[in-house]
Design an enzyme around this catalytic site. Structure first.
Site, mmCIF file in Angstrom:
data_model
loop_
_atom_site.group_PDB
_atom_site.id
_atom_site.type_symbol
_atom_site.label_atom_id
_atom_site.label_comp_id
_atom_site.label_asym_id
_atom_site.label_seq_id
_atom_site.Cartn_x
_atom_site.Cartn_y
_atom_site.Cartn_z
ATOM 1 N N LEU A 1 -59.746 12.342 -56.027
ATOM 2 C CA LEU A 1 -58.705 13.289 -55.614
ATOM 3 C C LEU A 1 -59.289 14.467 -54.839
ATOM 4 O O LEU A 1 -60.107 15.226 -55.372
ATOM 5 C CB LEU A 1 -57.951 13.803 -56.855
ATOM 6 C CG LEU A 1 -56.829 14.801 -56.583
ATOM 7 C CD1 LEU A 1 -55.699 14.142 -55.811
ATOM 8 C CD2 LEU A 1 -56.307 15.388 -57.886
ATOM 9 N N ASP A 2 -58.862 14.614 -53.578
ATOM 10 C CA ASP A 2 -59.258 15.747 -52.728
ATOM 11 C C ASP A 2 -60.777 15.899 -52.640
ATOM 12 O O ASP A 2 -61.301 17.016 -52.580
ATOM 13 C CB ASP A 2 -58.617 17.049 -53.231
ATOM 14 C CG ASP A 2 -57.096 16.985 -53.218
ATOM 15 O OD1 ASP A 2 -56.543 16.311 -52.338
ATOM 16 O OD2 ASP A 2 -56.467 17.599 -54.090
ATOM 17 N N ASN B 1 -55.919 13.923 -44.811
ATOM 18 C CA ASN B 1 -54.938 14.724 -45.548
ATOM 19 C C ASN B 1 -55.182 16.194 -45.237
ATOM 20 O O ASN B 1 -56.291 16.586 -44.870
ATOM 21 C CB ASN B 1 -55.102 14.475 -47.051
ATOM 22 C CG ASN B 1 -54.098 15.257 -47.889
ATOM 23 O OD1 ASN B 1 -52.916 15.318 -47.563
ATOM 24 N ND2 ASN B 1 -54.564 15.869 -48.966
ATOM 25 N N GLY C 1 -41.752 17.819 -44.314
ATOM 26 C CA GLY C 1 -42.748 17.397 -43.330
ATOM 27 C C GLY C 1 -43.067 18.449 -42.292
ATOM 28 O O GLY C 1 -43.118 18.153 -41.099
ATOM 29 N N SER C 2 -43.304 19.706 -42.719
ATOM 30 C CA SER C 2 -43.591 20.736 -41.714
ATOM 31 C C SER C 2 -44.925 20.465 -41.016
ATOM 32 O O SER C 2 -45.073 20.735 -39.820
ATOM 33 C CB SER C 2 -43.559 22.134 -42.329
ATOM 34 O OG SER C 2 -44.654 22.353 -43.191
ATOM 35 N N HIS D 1 -54.947 19.806 -47.264
ATOM 36 C CA HIS D 1 -54.841 20.310 -48.633
ATOM 37 C C HIS D 1 -54.850 21.830 -48.602
ATOM 38 O O HIS D 1 -55.667 22.437 -47.904
ATOM 39 C CB HIS D 1 -56.028 19.798 -49.464
ATOM 40 C CG HIS D 1 -55.960 20.225 -50.896
ATOM 41 N ND1 HIS D 1 -55.091 19.663 -51.797
ATOM 42 C CD2 HIS D 1 -56.637 21.190 -51.572
ATOM 43 C CE1 HIS D 1 -55.249 20.253 -52.971
ATOM 44 N NE2 HIS D 1 -56.164 21.184 -52.858
ATOM 45 N N GLU E 1 -52.301 25.839 -41.749
ATOM 46 C CA GLU E 1 -52.197 24.372 -41.832
ATOM 47 C C GLU E 1 -51.648 23.814 -40.529
ATOM 48 O O GLU E 1 -52.165 22.842 -39.968
ATOM 49 C CB GLU E 1 -51.291 23.961 -42.999
ATOM 50 C CG GLU E 1 -51.868 24.230 -44.376
ATOM 51 C CD GLU E 1 -50.909 23.811 -45.479
ATOM 52 O OE1 GLU E 1 -50.226 22.783 -45.323
ATOM 53 O OE2 GLU E 1 -50.841 24.516 -46.507
ATOM 54 N N ARG F 1 -47.744 11.475 -53.639
ATOM 55 C CA ARG F 1 -48.156 10.388 -54.530
ATOM 56 C C ARG F 1 -49.664 10.259 -54.418
ATOM 57 O O ARG F 1 -50.216 10.381 -53.327
ATOM 58 C CB ARG F 1 -47.511 9.063 -54.120
ATOM 59 C CG ARG F 1 -46.005 9.077 -54.225
ATOM 60 C CD ARG F 1 -45.445 7.793 -54.779
ATOM 61 N NE ARG F 1 -45.716 7.622 -56.202
ATOM 62 C CZ ARG F 1 -44.913 8.024 -57.168
ATOM 63 N NH1 ARG F 1 -43.805 8.648 -56.895
ATOM 64 N NH2 ARG F 1 -45.220 7.822 -58.422
ATOM 65 N N ILE F 2 -50.310 10.014 -55.543
ATOM 66 C CA ILE F 2 -51.749 9.739 -55.510
ATOM 67 C C ILE F 2 -51.915 8.277 -55.115
ATOM 68 O O ILE F 2 -51.303 7.380 -55.702
ATOM 69 C CB ILE F 2 -52.396 10.035 -56.871
ATOM 70 C CG1 ILE F 2 -52.333 11.545 -57.144
ATOM 71 C CG2 ILE F 2 -53.836 9.541 -56.905
ATOM 72 C CD1 ILE F 2 -52.827 11.952 -58.508
#
Length: 196
Positions: A146-147, A109, A14-15, A111, A176, A93-94
């Protein structure tokens, strides 16, 4: 000032979660991290959050008869924390359409690519294999594809001669950690919005 309440979903260290927690420690930050939920009880990020007085929970998908029941239980936990927004930070997880649609416009999210390039996994190796001159990361709203959701912020890094997937990933991770708190600030203040 009323601060937005944020729950974070993680699977590992979890950075990016830590970057959000550190940003939210500032008194003028418009969001507070009220809970961290993991699909892995051994995720190191849970200990980090607990040490800072943040509520934590872990749910193993394998213990549920279906993904829907697992995700319904995740929603119950998030609702018990009264969260306004949900941030994915290395949640591996998707998510199903029902969960995504339940939190539509409030689920984001980060990415590790310049979306729409390199959706899915192994983004750094794929960028190198393509001979990309630049790479980066994207904070985006989550949609059922997805994304595919709209971007909130992106950061770019040059691909250097001699880069490996690991060296490139390390430089992208710095970005990030920089842009995720910025994106959450935009979300919490209403400057970033998405209505599906």
């Amino acid at each position: 000032m009323s601060r937005a309440r944020v729950g974070i979903l993680i699977s590992g260290r979890g950075s990016n979660m830590a970057a959000l927690v550190e940003a939210a420690a500032a008194p003028d930050y418009p969001a507070e991290i009220v809970g961290v939920l993991s699909n892995r009880a051994a995720a190191p990020g849970l200990a980090y959050a607990a040490e800072r007085g943040i509520a934590t929970a872990s749910l193993a998908q394998s213990k549920f008869p279906s993904r829907d029941m697992f995700e319904d239980t995740m929603t119950q936990v998030l609702e018990s924390w009264e969260v306004d927004f949900v941030c994915l930070a290395g949640f591996m997880r998707i998510l199903g359409a029902d969960f995504v649609n339940r939190w539509a416009g409030r689920l984001v999210n980060i990415h590790p690519s310049l979306l729409p390039l390199y959706r899915g996994l192994d983004t750094h190796a794929r960028a190198l294999a393509d001979g990309a001159g630049e790479h980066g990361c994207t904070v985006h709203f989550v949609t059922p594809g997805l994304d595919e959701g709209p971007a909130i912020l992106q950061a770019r890094v040059p691909v250097l001669a001699g880069d490996t997937a690991e060296t490139l990933a390390a430089r992208v991770l710095v970005e990030e950690h920089r842009i995720y708190p910025q994106a959450l600030r935009l979300l919490a203040t209403g400057q970033a919005r998405f209505t599906p």
